[in-house]
Design a protein around this motif. Structure first.
Motif, PDB file in Angstrom:
ATOM      1  N   ARG A   1     -69.632  16.303 -11.998  1.00 37.03           N
ATOM      2  CA  ARG A   1     -69.524  17.767 -12.034  1.00 37.03           C
ATOM      3  C   ARG A   1     -69.231  18.263 -10.621  1.00 37.03           C
ATOM      4  NH1 ARG A   1     -74.475  19.324 -14.964  1.00 37.03           N
ATOM      5  NH2 ARG A   1     -75.429  18.790 -12.975  1.00 37.03           N
ATOM      6  N   LEU A   2     -68.160  19.003 -10.452  1.00 29.87           N
ATOM      7  CA  LEU A   2     -67.640  19.374  -9.138  1.00 29.87           C
ATOM      8  C   LEU A   2     -68.651  20.127  -8.291  1.00 29.87           C
ATOM      9  CD1 LEU A   2     -65.183  19.586  -7.201  1.00 29.87           C
ATOM     10  CD2 LEU A   2     -64.570  21.693  -8.416  1.00 29.87           C
ATOM     11  N   GLY A   3     -69.346  21.096  -8.859  1.00 35.69           N
ATOM     12  CA  GLY A   3     -70.202  21.967  -8.069  1.00 35.69           C
ATOM     13  C   GLY A   3     -71.372  21.273  -7.418  1.00 35.69           C
ATOM     14  N   ASP A   4     -71.831  20.159  -7.987  1.00 36.22           N
ATOM     15  CA  ASP A   4     -73.012  19.483  -7.457  1.00 36.22           C
ATOM     16  C   ASP A   4     -72.785  18.980  -6.032  1.00 36.22           C
ATOM     17  OD1 ASP A   4     -73.036  19.599 -10.330  1.00 36.22           O
ATOM     18  OD2 ASP A   4     -74.763  18.265 -10.299  1.00 36.22           O
ATOM     19  N   ARG A   5     -71.558  18.535  -5.741  1.00 37.03           N
ATOM     20  CA  ARG A   5     -71.252  18.060  -4.390  1.00 37.03           C
ATOM     21  C   ARG A   5     -71.406  19.187  -3.382  1.00 37.03           C
ATOM     22  NH1 ARG A   5     -65.679  17.380  -2.061  1.00 37.03           N
ATOM     23  NH2 ARG A   5     -64.882  17.530  -4.191  1.00 37.03           N
ATOM     24  N   PHE A   6     -70.959  20.374  -3.730  1.00 34.94           N
ATOM     25  CA  PHE A   6     -71.004  21.505  -2.809  1.00 34.94           C
ATOM     26  C   PHE A   6     -72.435  22.004  -2.624  1.00 34.94           C
ATOM     27  CE2 PHE A   6     -66.656  21.108  -3.854  1.00 34.94           C
ATOM     28  CZ  PHE A   6     -65.915  21.749  -2.883  1.00 34.94           C
ATOM     29  N   THR A   7     -73.173  22.147  -3.715  1.00 31.02           N
ATOM     30  CA  THR A   7     -74.550  22.629  -3.601  1.00 31.02           C
ATOM     31  C   THR A   7     -75.431  21.621  -2.871  1.00 31.02           C
ATOM     32  OG1 THR A   7     -74.279  23.878  -5.658  1.00 31.02           O
ATOM     33  CG2 THR A   7     -76.511  23.539  -4.886  1.00 31.02           C
TER      34      THR A   7
END
Length: 473
Positions: free
Chosen positions: A350-356
């Motif tokens: 899931r893309l957002g997990d890397r940013f958060t």
């Protein structure tokens, strides 16, 4: 009674085309994934001493989480290692660009369409057993009631010692032979579930359809759900709540939010409970009522089906987009969780997990959040909303295709069913059929909460159209 379901041979290629799902990963991005190096090598905390274990579906290779949970004199200590994709993906590279387009991994019955090339997500970044891996390592100290007292995340080196699936964990728990790394998981999970109900969290236990391989064909099944699934889910939820606390404290980040249930939805559900003879005290939250129901009873199925109306409006909320007056708790909370919540536990998928995760790492280290993270958050939020919608439609299309294919030769036959919801002016009634397991519409206004007979009148794989009609006795 032996199942009457017959499997059917077909493939899901038309669904891939219909929803324009991504195809082969670009060669440049694959090369970057193959040659990826840890940008923080030599600076990580060495925690290969931890006896971590993974819990995933059978056959999974994209192992993004490993845990060790220990009972202490004052409560619990949870170590939760998350695959560190932020350390091996260069911002604005071909790999990063392609991942932002994809948004998430899509799962179809005949294979997944990965967010990242398998050489990365299923090999060099996967927390496979007996492999030393870079990870974002969460440490959460909890009291005897499993309430978090202190939490932080650091970049570390870890080494998983064992891998389990949910059925294995459940069997070991029942036998009292759980691996030492997760021996405290049942107690922890039960306490966290109780805390969730006290917070007002809402968890549905409706039958979850899945498509499974059957020889050369496919058939429908109900996805197995064990207590071990629920315990493990609490680890991820707790970590997401801690991540949300960190991002809220810094006022930079991306939350997964859901507004409180509409009063009209609660009132409708209370009327249904009364009609079914289910006692619902005025001061009992909906989540506690649902937790006490037998999910296999007609009343339980009806009320859980209606409770889906309580869990609507989920979105990704960018803190930077909110004015100070809009930072109200009800706008920052996920009502299904009963608390603010952020995704951080599945970066390979899931893309957002890397940013958060990068935001949480920076905040805990006392450093600035990388500019590529801040600049990328709006695009990430848009990509996640778009691909969540597509993923849900793809899941539904795969089930619909399977339903209509395996039932194509049974048009005109009668099936015992339970009526989950009565018909309205805008939609037919909803029924559940156990064999094969189907949640679908039914014409003819069958009575809610009753066991009825439904006749299959249409089953067309070309249009994925399935219709049943209520047979009046």
């Amino acid at each position: 009674m032996e199942s009457q379901q017959v499997s059917a041979p077909f493939d899901f290629s038309a669904i891939r085309s219909e929803f324009a799902l991504p195809g082969t990963y670009p060669a440049e991005a694959v090369a970057e994934a193959r040659d990826a190096v840890d940008a923080f090598a030599g600076t990580r905390v060495d925690r290969t001493d931890l006896e971590l274990a993974t819990i995933d579906p059978p056959g999974a290779m994209d192992l993004d989480q490993a845990l060790q949970i220990s009972r202490t004199p004052t409560g619990f200590t949870l170590h939760y290692a998350i695959a560190d994709l932020g350390a091996v993906i260069v911002a604005d590279s071909a790999l990063d660009t392609e991942a932002r387009k994809r948004g998430q991994t899509y799962y179809l019955p005949d294979g997944s369409i990965p967010l990242h090339p398998p050489v990365l997500s299923e090999d060099t970044a996967s927390l496979l057993p007996e492999r030393t891996r870079p990870a974002a390592l969460w440490t959460i100290e909890l009291d005897n009631a499993a309430q978090p007292q202190h939490f932080s995340v650091v970049r570390a080196l870890v080494r998983s010692r064992a891998r389990f699936d949910y059925a294995q964990v459940q069997a070991d728990a029942d036998a009292g032979t759980l691996h030492p790394s997760i021996a405290a998981l049942p107690e922890f999970g039960a306490l966290r579930i109780a805390d969730g109900l006290a917070r007002g969290a809402i968890s549905l236990r409706l039958p979850n359809q899945e498509v499974v391989a059957d020889g050369d064909g496919w058939k429908l099944a109900i996805e197995p759900r064990t207590a071990a699934d629920d315990w493990n889910e609490q680890v991820s939820l707790l970590t997401g709540m801690c991540a949300a606390s960190i991002t809220l404290d810094g006022q930079v980040g991306l939350l997964r939010t859901m507004p409180p249930p509409q009063p009209s939805a609660i009132e409708s559900m209370r009327r249904t409970a009364a009609a079914l003879g289910v006692d619902w005290p005025a001061d009992m939250p909906a989540g506690q009522l649902l937790a006490g129901l037998d999910p296999n009873s007609p009343a339980g199925l009806v009320l859980m089906s209606e409770a889906t109306s309580l869990l609507r409006g989920a979105r990704y909320t960018l803190l930077a987009d909110l004015e100070p007056a809009d930072r109200r708790p009800e706008l920052l909370t996920h009502s299904g969780v009963g608390a603010p919540y952020a995704h951080v536990t599945a970066p390979p998928r899931r893309l957002g997990d890397r940013f958060t995760t990068e935001i949480c790492l920076a905040r805990c280290a006392g450093t600035e959040v990388p500019q590529w993270v801040i600049d990328g958050l709006p695009e990430v939020a848009t990509a996640l909303a778009r691909t969540d919608s597509v993923a849900n439609k793809v899941d539904r299309a795969c089930v619909d295709l399977t339903e209509t294919t395996v039932l194509e030769d049974r048009v005109g036959q009668d099936f015992p069913a339970i009526v989950l919801r009565e018909a309205t002016a805008n939609r037919p009634a909803e029924i559940f059929i156990a064999d094969p397991p189907i949640l679908t519409g039914c014409t003819g206004n069958p009575p809610e909460g009753e066991r009825v007979t439904a006749r299959l009148t249409t089953s067309d794989p070309k249009t994925r159209t399935l219709t049943f009609d209520y047979v009046r006795e």
